[in-house]
Design an enzyme around this catalytic site. Sequence first.
Site, PDB file in Angstrom:
ATOM      1  N   GLU A   7       0.815  -1.211   0.000  1.00 45.57           N
ATOM      2  CA  GLU A   7       0.000   0.000   0.000  1.00 45.57           C
ATOM      3  C   GLU A   7       0.849   1.261   0.000  1.00 45.57           C
ATOM      4  OE1 GLU A   7      -3.602   1.925   2.704  1.00 45.57           O
ATOM      5  OE2 GLU A   7      -3.484  -0.230   2.364  1.00 45.57           O
ATOM      6  N   LYS A   8       1.977   1.221   0.702  1.00 46.34           N
ATOM      7  CA  LYS A   8       2.813   2.411   0.848  1.00 46.34           C
ATOM      8  C   LYS A   8       4.267   2.042   0.613  1.00 46.34           C
ATOM      9  CE  LYS A   8      -0.229   4.103   4.553  1.00 46.34           C
ATOM     10  NZ  LYS A   8      -0.914   2.825   4.829  1.00 46.34           N
ATOM     11  N   ASP A 101      -2.807  -2.864   3.251  1.00 44.67           N
ATOM     12  CA  ASP A 101      -3.339  -2.954   4.611  1.00 44.67           C
ATOM     13  C   ASP A 101      -4.416  -4.023   4.693  1.00 44.67           C
ATOM     14  OD1 ASP A 101      -1.668  -1.078   5.637  1.00 44.67           O
ATOM     15  OD2 ASP A 101      -3.166   0.508   5.855  1.00 44.67           O
ATOM     16  N   ASP A 103      -7.438  -4.692   5.519  1.00 47.44           N
ATOM     17  CA  ASP A 103      -8.821  -4.283   5.759  1.00 47.44           C
ATOM     18  C   ASP A 103      -9.488  -4.100   4.407  1.00 47.44           C
ATOM     19  OD1 ASP A 103      -7.867  -1.856   4.783  1.00 47.44           O
ATOM     20  OD2 ASP A 103      -7.770  -0.909   6.747  1.00 47.44           O
ATOM     21  N   TYR A 319      -1.330  -3.410  14.055  1.00 42.69           N
ATOM     22  CA  TYR A 319      -2.181  -2.667  13.124  1.00 42.69           C
ATOM     23  C   TYR A 319      -3.196  -1.811  13.878  1.00 42.69           C
ATOM     24  CZ  TYR A 319      -5.242  -1.833   9.123  1.00 42.69           C
ATOM     25  OH  TYR A 319      -6.001  -1.247   8.137  1.00 42.69           O
ATOM     26  N   ARG A 321      -5.933   0.173  12.829  1.00 41.91           N
ATOM     27  CA  ARG A 321      -7.339   0.384  12.430  1.00 41.91           C
ATOM     28  C   ARG A 321      -8.186  -0.839  12.783  1.00 41.91           C
ATOM     29  NH1 ARG A 321      -4.316   3.285   8.602  1.00 41.91           N
ATOM     30  NH2 ARG A 321      -5.172   5.319   8.053  1.00 41.91           N
TER      31      ARG A 321
END
Length: 676
Positions: A7-8, A101, A103, A319, A321
């Site tokens: 993702e990043k 991530d 999710d 994590y 979130r």
Amino acid sequence: MRLFLCEKPSQGRDIARVLGAARRASGHYIGPNIVVTWCIGHLVAAAAPEAYGEHYKRWSIEHLPIIPDRWRLDIKASTAHQFRVVRDLLASASDLVIATDADREGEMIAREILELCEYRGPIQRLWLSALNDASIRKALAELRSGNETLPLYHAALARSRADWLVGMNLSRLFTVLGRRAGYDGMLSVGRVQTPTLNLVVQRDRDIANFVAVPYWSIDVTLSSSEQSFPAQWTAPQGTTDDEGRCIHRHVAQLAADQLRAARTVQVTSVATERIREPPPLPFDLSTLQETCSRRLGLDVQETLDIAQSLYETHKATTYPRSDSGHLPSSMLAEAPTVLAALVAMDPSIQPLIAMLDRTQLSRAWDDRKVTAHHGIVPTLEPASLSAMSDKERAVYQLIRAHYLTQFLPPHEYERTTAQFSCADATLKAAGKRIVSNGWRVALNALSNGDGDERVSNNDRGEVLPPLAKGTHCSIGSIELKALKTQPSKPYTQGELVKAMKGVARLVTDPQLKQKLKDTTGIGTEATRAAIIQALIARRYLIKQGRAISASQAAFVLIDTIPRAIADPGTTAIWEQALDLIAAGQMPLSEFVSKQSAWVTTLVHEHSRSRLVMQALDKHTCPTCDAPMRERSGKHGAFWSCSNYPRCTSTRPIERADQRNTRPVCSKASRRPGRAG
């Protein structure tokens, strides 16, 4: 070539290091038959209405509703270079590992690119709960099938398309209607942001409309065995409000006179109970945000940014979130490693670590209550406290403390309640004697707080002297207090997140309340902070120290739109539907079809409605056309011209005629024209 899509860039760097992909190239790392690349958040976005036709550039009710037959994606100009890197690597990949991530939004970030690039190769999923090397290696050894997490993508896509349908259509509809009525601002409507805003508007209105009611109390000092202690008068039935407060002054005055005339009171009952409180759970994100707002004064977005930094930059916590405070039982075996890492980071906590029972199974260890993510806890490897900022260290210490409480005994205390009589007056006293501090030792030692997250004010009494039924206590001072009820306090950001998460408790419609689970809320752990920040950025919410309040534009918006759009219960029902999609129990197409039908119904019902005109009329001064502002006077709230004192026009507050068009999102519902 196996391609890992992160993702990043920072995630890509960490995963590439563990995989041995050491050679850096443009936008990716290269290793033996392995390439690691990354997105930069969303590389693509849902196309704007004008992408479906040039005529949509002009905001016009005649062009509504806008319901795409085939949804389109646009490549973000700011990250187009990285998109091309990912696209070219996908073209030569033999198989793919999604490493975004863990999710539904992370799933969407990857899957949208795969759809746009027409990737058809095999897919596996790397499910990470922490970015330290040990956690990455463990996750690499337990890759999941891509089919297992595909429903998460469908849920995220459903959320995105519902947001688009509501936002693009209803913002245009009510903004255009507002302009026709003379309001030149934008009336921005959002599937989640508008119900969130409504929570604040209604709280502000409750405060403005609040009328204080007088009541009376009597505080008495008693003594026994040469020990003084406080007691409170208990008003007789029929003289109190719903909260047990005496609302008749003469009754309180008579009781005070009787107490002053007496020298002693008689003990009529004494009861003592032992309370065993379990430790608080590890944090989920909402609870962390609420706690940091209350104890550290942090904005919810600031807390999320810090938690993300602790996870991503410092590798110190898992994590962030997460919507669960529970932990899988398998993680109990990792406790010795985690505790050793904590001591290596901070040797000063060694005395506390020595007190822990590493085999203790607290209520946190419960596989049945772990969702896609577990509670936020420290990682297996030491991080650097000195590398953290003061705020990061404070948040980390809270997370660390809540983890350590799981290995400490319950907090135990004895709560004693005694009742006394004197003529017709009845008194009550409460005492508390701590038997064992238990888990509170960790919070006291590590979080610089009072260590008491769970004990109510009623349980904070001092130790009572030995009392026995039938004995007497001496009366000392007597204070008759004339008091007034107080309004609710404005929301803080942390309290608003808590209200968003527990919105079922705020829903008054009995039929809707029955449909909602207690855990169903507005938004998700990953989005609530962004929703609040967006409302602040759009000047619908105003920060006033730690509190937030609704702006004049917010009142205009909430009074303008139909009630169903602003109803928090409506959005909570939608979130239930998204959960069904994520669980594979509802098709994406069914949800979007219902949303499209509901938006179409609203557009048709309100395109010629005078609702906006009626709502805006009451917000405009009839004398000078300046905005009216809600103010509070001795007889309650009223509208007052913002040009006061130059203009003294006022008008009473009247609620807008808002139609109750409520969507039903239960999978069992099949009524036409209702959202899914």
